[in-house]
Write a protein that holds these residues in place. Structure first.
Motif, mmCIF file in Angstrom:
data_model
loop_
_atom_site.group_PDB
_atom_site.id
_atom_site.type_symbol
_atom_site.label_atom_id
_atom_site.label_comp_id
_atom_site.label_asym_id
_atom_site.label_seq_id
_atom_site.Cartn_x
_atom_site.Cartn_y
_atom_site.Cartn_z
ATOM 1 N N ARG A 105 0.880 -1.173 0.000
ATOM 2 C CA ARG A 105 0.000 0.000 0.000
ATOM 3 C C ARG A 105 0.916 1.220 0.000
ATOM 4 N NH1 ARG A 105 -3.223 0.365 4.821
ATOM 5 N NH2 ARG A 105 -3.969 2.231 3.815
ATOM 6 N N GLU A 158 -0.090 4.417 -1.382
ATOM 7 C CA GLU A 158 -0.781 5.699 -1.389
ATOM 8 C C GLU A 158 -0.604 6.373 -0.031
ATOM 9 O OE1 GLU A 158 -3.460 2.412 -0.267
ATOM 10 O OE2 GLU A 158 -2.353 2.759 -2.106
ATOM 11 N N VAL A 206 1.741 2.444 7.411
ATOM 12 C CA VAL A 206 0.768 2.180 6.354
ATOM 13 C C VAL A 206 0.845 0.725 5.924
ATOM 14 C CG1 VAL A 206 0.088 2.782 3.990
ATOM 15 C CG2 VAL A 206 0.843 4.578 5.571
ATOM 16 N N ASP A 207 2.063 0.186 5.842
ATOM 17 C CA ASP A 207 2.233 -1.194 5.412
ATOM 18 C C ASP A 207 3.608 -1.689 5.846
ATOM 19 O OD1 ASP A 207 1.403 -3.574 4.234
ATOM 20 O OD2 ASP A 207 1.159 -2.716 2.234
ATOM 21 N N LYS A 217 3.323 -8.219 4.663
ATOM 22 C CA LYS A 217 3.096 -8.830 3.365
ATOM 23 C C LYS A 217 4.439 -9.367 2.900
ATOM 24 C CE LYS A 217 -0.564 -5.638 2.105
ATOM 25 N NZ LYS A 217 -0.908 -4.465 1.279
ATOM 26 N N ASP A 257 -0.485 -11.977 2.707
ATOM 27 C CA ASP A 257 -0.782 -10.649 3.271
ATOM 28 C C ASP A 257 -1.117 -10.793 4.726
ATOM 29 O OD1 ASP A 257 -2.406 -8.957 0.510
ATOM 30 O OD2 ASP A 257 -0.651 -10.194 0.544
#
Length: 189
Positions: free
Chosen positions: A50, A52, A145-146, A168, A189
């Motif tokens: 991710r 964005e 965020v990730d 992930k 994930d």
């Protein structure tokens, strides 16, 4: 079979105590890292993560640097390297990292409260490094965020599983009989 899978199946295994360690260009820089393998990995990370609203990519020294640099170049997201050396800069945050085969102190600079970060690393094995990084980033007030690791070694205890975060991965492997075995060729994930 893609290049990442093939390269892992060809990886030599060394033992560090009871820890079975595969030697791979992504996690060790040995044997040499072919640009085509790095390119394949970066494309997979960009597709899976991710990205964005990510302000900064955060990676531990040393083996996350080449992967994160390539992702930074392709996405124009700035890169923060967590160092094993203390610089004494304002806002520097220490963290204690413990893996299956080592322990050390690391230091985060240039991450501020409210920053949206992608945590990126080469291998997720015991989860010690990634869980320590996530906890330190949380203490700073950064928004994770990730979390992405290229390779996940699936056997044994994983400290990240006990945290609020999950990673992930691009490929999941185990070591059996002195060889790398691919458990999930697409990661999870």
């Amino acid at each position: 079979m893609d290049q990442l899978q093939r390269s892992l199946l060809e990886s030599p295994i060394v033992e560090k105590g009871e820890y079975h360690y595969f030697v791979h260009p992504i996690s060790d820089g040995v044997p040499m890292l072919e640009p085509s393998l790095l390119r394949e990995i970066v494309i997979k990370i960009i597709r899976k993560a991710r990205l964005e609203n990510v302000d900064k990519i955060v990676t531990p020294a040393a083996m996350g640097i080449h992967i994160s640099t390539a992702v930074s170049l392709m996405t124009d997201i700035p890169l923060v390297v967590i160092r094993k050396r203390e610089y004494g800069l304002e806002g520097e945050t220490p963290l204690f990292q413990e893996t299956g085969y080592s322990e050390s102190q690391m230091f985060i600079n240039d991450v501020d409260e409210g920053d949206n970060v992608l945590v990126l690393d080469d291998v997720l094995s015991t989860g010690g490094t990634l869980s320590a990084i996530c906890a330190a980033l949380e203490d700073i007030g950064a928004n994770i965020v990730d979390v992405v690791a290229v390779i996940k070694k699936v056997e044994g205890t994983n400290e990240l599983d006990e945290s609020a975060y999950s990673a992930k991965t691009l490929i999941n492997v185990t070591v059996e009989g002195g060889e790398v075995v691919i458990v999930d060729p697409t990661g999870d994930d």
